[in-house]
Design a protein around this motif. Structure first.
Motif, short mmCIF file in Angstrom:
data_model
loop_
_atom_site.label_atom_id
_atom_site.label_comp_id
_atom_site.label_asym_id
_atom_site.label_seq_id
_atom_site.Cartn_x
_atom_site.Cartn_y
_atom_site.Cartn_z
N GLU A 1 -4.96 2.42 -3.66
CA GLU A 1 -6.30 2.33 -3.07
C GLU A 1 -6.88 0.93 -3.24
N TYR B 1 -11.74 1.50 6.02
CA TYR B 1 -10.49 1.64 6.76
C TYR B 1 -10.43 0.75 7.99
N PRO C 1 -1.80 6.27 -7.09
CA PRO C 1 -2.84 6.31 -6.07
C PRO C 1 -3.99 5.33 -6.29
N THR D 1 -8.63 11.09 0.97
CA THR D 1 -8.29 9.67 0.88
C THR D 1 -6.82 9.43 1.20
N PHE D 2 -5.94 10.25 0.64
CA PHE D 2 -4.51 10.00 0.80
C PHE D 2 -4.05 10.27 2.23
N MET E 1 -5.29 -1.34 -0.74
CA MET E 1 -5.85 -1.11 0.59
C MET E 1 -7.20 -1.82 0.75
N PHE F 1 0.84 -1.20 0.00
CA PHE F 1 0.00 0.00 0.00
C PHE F 1 0.87 1.25 0.00
N GLY G 1 -5.79 8.20 4.95
CA GLY G 1 -5.31 6.83 4.98
C GLY G 1 -3.95 6.72 5.63
N TRP H 1 2.02 4.24 -3.38
CA TRP H 1 1.48 5.61 -3.32
C TRP H 1 1.76 6.42 -4.57
N ASP I 1 -15.50 5.36 3.89
CA ASP I 1 -14.37 5.28 4.82
C ASP I 1 -14.50 4.16 5.84
#
Length: 414
Positions: free
Chosen positions: A15, A83, A11, A391-392, A18, A4, A395, A8, A80
Motif C-alpha cells: 500500500e 488510485y 499488504p 483495498t486489496f 502504491m 506493488f 486495487g 502483495w 480511494d
C-alpha cells in the motif's frame, strides 16, 4: 507497479508503494505541466483510464450521502482518490513498446515465481518465499506474519501470501493471462501447455471454486487462438480428469468437489451448503437493494446493514460467527452498497471499455489482449468474488483496468 504487485505478501508495504507511485505520477504530471501529457500517454488513453476510475469511484461518493455508516463511506471515497494518479502511472508504464514489454514480462515472472513456490509448498509442506518473509518480519518486529489461530485454520495451499491471507488461488487465476501470454510467445504451444498445467495445479490446491471458474475462463480466452477448439477441448478434458484424481488424493479438493455436488440437492439447505452460505448473503444483498434502491447502504456498509436484512436471523451462518462482510458477487455488491446509480455507472464504464476494444485495430487488440483477458475474468459477473471496494481487490481490479487502457490506446507511432 511491479513492486506493488510483488509486495502483495506484505499488504502494508504494498500500500505504501502504491501511494508513492501515485505521488510520482503527480510529480511527473506537474513537471510536464500537463502540456506534455500526450508524450506520456495518448489522449484517448488518458480519457479511458480516467473514465474507468470514475465509474468505480463515483458510486462510492454517491453512496456516502445517506449511508448506514456515513463517516466510513465518505472516508473510503476520499482515500480511494489516491488510485487515480496511480492508474495514470500504470497506463504510462505500458504506453510504449519497451515499457509494455518490461511490465508484462515482469508480471509473468511474478506469476511464475509464485507458482513454483506454491508447487514447492505441495512437496515440502511450507512456502519457501513465505517462510523467508515471515522470518524477516520476526527479525524486524519480533512478531510472525500470522497468528497461531490463522495457521491452524488454513484449509488450502497458501503460497507466498501465507495462511493468514488465503487468496493465492484467485490472485493467480486473475493474473495468469500474463504468464500464459508470455509462455506462448516465447515457447509456443509447449510453453503454454506447461504454464497452464503448473498454474492450474496451484489454483486447484490453493483456490476456491470461484478461482477454478476464473481459471477455466482464462484457459478458454487464452487457449482458443493458440490451440483451436478441438485441442482446447482436450485441455479441458485433461483438467476435468486432474480434478477427479486430486479429489481422490487430496481431502481439501475432495471437500470442495463434494460441496459443489450438493447444488443438485432440491432443498434450499443443500443449495446453501454448496454455496458456503452465499445464498443467505445474496438474499440479504437483494433486501438491501430493495430498501435502498437509489444509492445503496454505502460502500463497506454491508456488514452494518446485514442484521436487518438477514433472511435467517438467529441461525448459525455457514461462514462462522459474525455478519457477512460483503455480498461475494459483483453485481449484488454494487447494487446493495451503491444502488441503481452505482450499477449504471459501472455499466457505463464497461460499455466504454468495450467500445474502445470494438473500434481498436488488430495491432492494438493484440497489445492489450493479456490485460483484457485478466480484466474480463476478474469482473466476470456469473461468479463469486472478493469485495471490489476493499483495498486489496479494488486495487488489483483498477490496476488491470489501467493496464488495459494503456496497452490498447498506446501512444501514437508505437
Amino acid at each position: 507497479m511491479l513492486a506493488f504487485v510483488a509486495l502483495w505478501p506484505a499488504p502494508g508495504v504494498a500500500e505504501g508503494v502504491m501511494v508513492l507511485g501515485a505521488l510520482l505520477a503527480i510529480a511527473k504530471l506537474a513537471m510536464a505541466r500537463f502540456r506534455g501529457g500526450v508524450s506520456l500517454l495518448s489522449g484517448p488513453a488518458w480519457a479511458l483510464t480516467s473514465v474507468l476510475f470514475f465509474a468505480y469511484w463515483l458510486p462510492q461518493l454517491l453512496s456516502a450521502t445517506d449511508a448506514v455508516d456515513q463517516g466510513r463511506a465518505l472516508r473510503e471515497s476520499l482515500i480511494d482518490l489516491r488510485y487515480l494518479p496511480f492508474l495514470w502511472l500504470v497506463a504510462i508504464a505500458v504506453a510504449d513498446e519497451r515499457g509494455r514489454r518490461l511490465t508484462l514480462v515482469g508480471l509473468a515472472v511474478i506469476v511464475a515465481v509464485w507458482t513454483v513456490d506454491a508447487l514447492l509448498e505441495v512437496v515440502l509442506g511450507t512456502s519457501p518465499l513465505f517462510a523467508g518473509i515471515d522470518g524477516l518480519k520476526q527479525l524486524v518486529s519480533g512478531r510472525p506474519m500470522c497468528t497461531a489461530e490463522e495457521l491452524a485454520s488454513a484449509d488450502r495451499l497458501s503460497g507466498v501470501l501465507g495462511p493468514c491471507n488465503l487468496k493465492l488461488g484467485v490472485v493467480l487465476a486473475s493474473l495468469s493471462p500474463f504468464a500464459l501470454h508470455a509462455a506462448g510467445r516465447r515457447w509456443a504451444l509447449a510453453g503454454w501447455l506447461v504454464a497452464a498445467t503448473a498454474i492450474g495445479l496451484v489454483v486447484l490446491f490453493a483456490g476456491s471454486r470461484a478461482s477454478w471458474l476464473t481459471y477455466a475462463l482464462v484457459l478458454l480466452l487464452s487457449g482458443w487462438r493458440l490451440l483451436g477448439w478441438q485441442r482446447l477441448a482436450g485441455v479441458f478434458a485433461f483438467g476435468a480428469l486432474a480434478v477427479l484424481v486430486l479429489a481422490f488424493l487430496s481431502p481439501e479438493v475432495r471437500q470442495r468437489v463434494d460441496r459443489t455436488t450438493q447444488v443438485m440437492a432440491a432443498d434450499q439447505s443443500g443449495m446453501d451448503s454448496a454455496l458456503s452460505g452465499r445464498s443467505r448473503i445474496w438474499g440479504a444483498a437483494l433486501c438491501m437493494a430493495g430498501e435502498h434502491p437509489v444509492n445503496g447502504v454505502g460502500v463497506r456498509g454491508f456488514r452494518d446493514a446485514f442484521a436487518d436484512c438477514d433472511p435467517l436471523p438467529g441461525k448459525q451462518p455457514a461462514w462462522g460467527e459474525g455478519p457477512a462482510l460483503h455480498a461475494h458477487q459483483l453485481v449484488l455488491e454494487v447494487l446493495s452498497e451503491t444502488g441503481v446509480l452505482g450499477l449504471l455507472l459501472w455499466l457505463a464504464g464497461a460499455a466504454l471499455a468495450w467500445r474502445a476494444w470494438r473500434y481498436a485495430d488488430a495491432a492494438s487488440r493484440d497489445r492489450a489482449r493479456p490485460a483484457m483477458q485478466a480484466l474480463v475474468v476478474t469482473v466476470f459477473p456469473l461468479n463469486t468474488h472478493l469485495a471490489f471496494y476493499s483495498t486489496f481487490w479494488g486495487g488489483l481490479t483498477l490496476m488491470l483496468a489501467a493496464l488495459y487502457a494503456g496497452s490498447l490506446l498506446a501512444r501514437r507511432g508505437d
